[in-house]
Write an enzyme that holds these catalytic residues in place. Structure first.
Site, PDB file in Angstrom:
ATOM      1  N   LEU B 189      27.002 -34.603 -44.251  1.00  0.00           N
ATOM      2  CA  LEU B 189      26.806 -33.483 -43.197  1.00  0.00           C
ATOM      3  C   LEU B 189      26.058 -32.203 -43.813  1.00  0.00           C
ATOM      4  CD1 LEU B 189      27.419 -32.411 -40.492  1.00  0.00           C
ATOM      5  CD2 LEU B 189      29.543 -31.287 -41.278  1.00  0.00           C
ATOM      6  N   ASP B 190      24.840 -31.899 -43.398  1.00  0.00           N
ATOM      7  CA  ASP B 190      24.109 -30.559 -43.540  1.00  0.00           C
ATOM      8  C   ASP B 190      23.591 -30.663 -44.916  1.00  0.00           C
ATOM      9  OD1 ASP B 190      24.752 -29.589 -41.191  1.00  0.00           O
ATOM     10  OD2 ASP B 190      26.450 -28.468 -41.518  1.00  0.00           O
ATOM     11  N   GLU B 191      23.538 -31.741 -45.340  1.00  0.00           N
ATOM     12  CA  GLU B 191      22.976 -32.007 -46.895  1.00  0.00           C
ATOM     13  C   GLU B 191      21.444 -32.635 -47.051  1.00  0.00           C
ATOM     14  OE1 GLU B 191      24.184 -30.543 -49.575  1.00  0.00           O
ATOM     15  OE2 GLU B 191      26.121 -30.408 -49.255  1.00  0.00           O
TER      16      GLU B 191
END
Lengths: 246, 246, 246, 246
Positions: B189-191
């Site tokens: 996530l968000d990476e």
């Protein structure tokens, strides 16, 4: 005049700059006290030139910039002395006839190290202690002792990349901008009230070492901006935030 | 022509833009193949106008900007349809004669929800799926299925403020800048690999809601920039980073 | 509260934002008048939503952005109508159920052209007239008639590249940044009080047409920012400058 | 590797950076010559550390920054000497053991003044002469003599505010940003090929003197950036423009 109502902290801040000669400071304080609530803090006519101590490790860019400004009287402060936990920046400092103290952190406890720092610092009774790339973590005792007087430059756009090696972490994450943050030091590492932040773009061609080089420019610029604001009494703390009347 | 040697991934990237009519695509591929290592990837003459599906929740700013560009043929892509997990943006989408599908995530499992999404998406065979403020977390299965085709706009300068409510977190931290990040979606996530990031200054007078308003401007600008770069085939992935030949 | 003393114009400006219900507007005016010099201007409680007329030529980007904000009530203004000296943007405008008037400048004198504009404008009694890439020079009579109400977006960082074709001039000069300026219109072409200016970097790979494309983004952003400031009554004129209480 | 086709000048530019030990410079030149047109210019393996002369008047900020970088070997150049038309910066220069020459322009013709400058400059055979806030206009003869070697920092975002007192002009115009431009010097005053430009925001509270202070920061940053690019052989001239392979 600038005002701000912090509705969350339920506090009111104001900064008034006056000009002129027929200015009776004592009466002004009395008049202000008569209309303000008893718990208000009134700071009148602060001294124009602050006394500061600069603490460094090995990197020259922030210190060099401050020393030149100090030499040409454009820092709004007087650099009383420089303390380094390495001896690297002695020659640079001596060029400007500013005292340099080498206080190594090696082969001693943090307690002893910090006592040595405090002895030197206290001799100069500084208004602020500027950590201009000082790469040791200070103890809660030290930080509490100089509460509100410690300004640090952190080499990332906080809260990104808290802690060590932010440029390496930035490189590994593949970010498209890097930054720097000047903040008051508190006992939560890299969590103190932020004064100034800036970022600059980077791209895929930047190595870690290119990021360090670019980052130095922005660290220098951000720390200088923060010093200007603080030394001109434009920065107020409200909890873990700053109110800045620029 | 732009080249880049990623010394860590041990990979070589090149992008060549040619002009002219007497251009034999097949021979060029053959010639390139004859000099390049067998494992090289050669992409020749990609189609100029990508097909995209846009997924939204309730916020209009990124979608509105894309729809206007689509209408005036300046998006370098053709918006095939818009899918919303709320019905809020139907009217806006319909103004531009683009199909809008309301696929609610409520009262069903994520599996069912995503199957419904996939049915619609697959009908349009898009080159890219743009999450223009789509506020649901997609499953690893969904993300894998569209590997390399999912572009998201995140409302913070990642890796700061990963996850939900980044503006509230930014407000509480007292940062002096906010930002936005466009990135490929991966299962961290968000990476995912970052394509574009920008920041803008904020100050102590900004409430959370002011930050949201300012943030929308930069989200719109960052997502648009990322779409331009991706749709012009200027973005290459190397591990979790992007090489951008701008 | 924000204050400013313009020492050159010898004028004092203040803007106070109040909150609360028990607020007697008439008494406040009387009290302020009793302490202020007779020549002071007091503006109290301006209406929250301004009425505006937008004038355009052929470019859609500024108009499109304003129409979407108008539609979602985030413009702080109500777009009464759009007037184009070409018919190009009629379809876009009609999507948002805003009246569009095509008033050609061709085959008539400027006097007649402007009388036609005025007839339409006056019908709507706008607070402001926004020139959102309106590419005709207006007569001194027209400008005087709407003194202080005309806001223009100029496609350069004024005073660089005054007049026509700023991007071509920027390209020929080899500048490394381009910009945009929102300003009040006066009878000195491109010389009115500046409200907002921004620049963005360009490089040697940019053709004139690339600069135009990049420039549109910043024109849109600068005009929008200027409209927000003006419509929130944050902009005051002092001679040929603006005081902005942001 | 970076390439650029200047379609207007009808010229091709390329810059290749190689790494490695088994590198036969002579063969490479021969091979390149055998495939390139006869009129091509081939520059191979330029020396890593340029020799520079810095010329100043009274302002310390650009010189101070360059001297510190020179001292710590991060300038990519060796400062051979500093020449001032005032004696103001002698002390600063001497701190870094760099020769300082005071060549006054007073009570002599420009011809004599420039002959004195040339005598000193020529002694050091510099690759570049950096005008770090040197406030005299040089004659066409002088400029021609050092064609392509003269780099100047101008205190405005050219072409705005050409000539003297740009900050005063900026103040009077009420601009919302100020800037700086580093450029090669040609015989058209402030019209030479631009290398780097940046701007920073200002507002109505800035006096001329505040603009000068803010401007110094950006002048320092822009000149430093330009020096880095030029000294790393990343800047190519094409007519009155620069191609920069950053």
């Amino acid at each position: 005049m600038r005002e701000f109502v912090d509705e969350i902290a339920n506090q009111f801040f104001a900064r008034i700059e006056c000009d002129g000669s027929s200015f009776d400071e004592k009466n002004l304080v009395l008049e202000l006290r008569s209309v303000l609530p008893a718990y208000s803090e009134v700071i009148i006519n602060p001294k124009v030139e602050k006394r500061i101590v600069i603490m460094v490790t090995k990197e020259y860019h922030c210190l060099g910039d401050a020393l030149i400004r100090n030499y040409f009287n454009t820092l709004n402060a007087n650099v009383c002395c420089v303390i380094g936990n390495y001896d690297t920046l002695r020659e640079l400092t001596k060029k400007y006839e500013v005292p340099f103290y080498h206080v190594s952190h090696e082969n001693k406890t943090k307690l002893v190290f910090e006592e040595e720092l405090k002895t030197i610092i206290n001799e100069y009774e500084p208004d602020y202690i500027v950590l201009a790339k000082f790469m040791r973590i200070l103890s809660p005792e030290f930080v509490s002792h100089y509460e509100g007087k410690l300004i640090n430059i952190h080499h990332s756009f906080l809260p990104a990349f808290i802690g060590a090696s932010p440029y390496r972490k930035a490189f590994e994450r593949g970010v498209k901008l890097i930054g720097a943050t000047a903040h008051y030091v508190t006992n939560d590492l890299d969590e103190g009230p932020i004064i100034v932040q800036q970022t600059i773009p980077v791209n895929h061609t930047f190595t870690v070492s290119d990021m360090v080089i670019s980052g130095k420019e922005i660290e220098k610029s951000v720390l200088n901006k923060a010093m200007q604001l603080v030394f001109q009494d434009r920065v107020f703390r409200s909890g873990n935030k700053t109110i800045i009347f620029e």
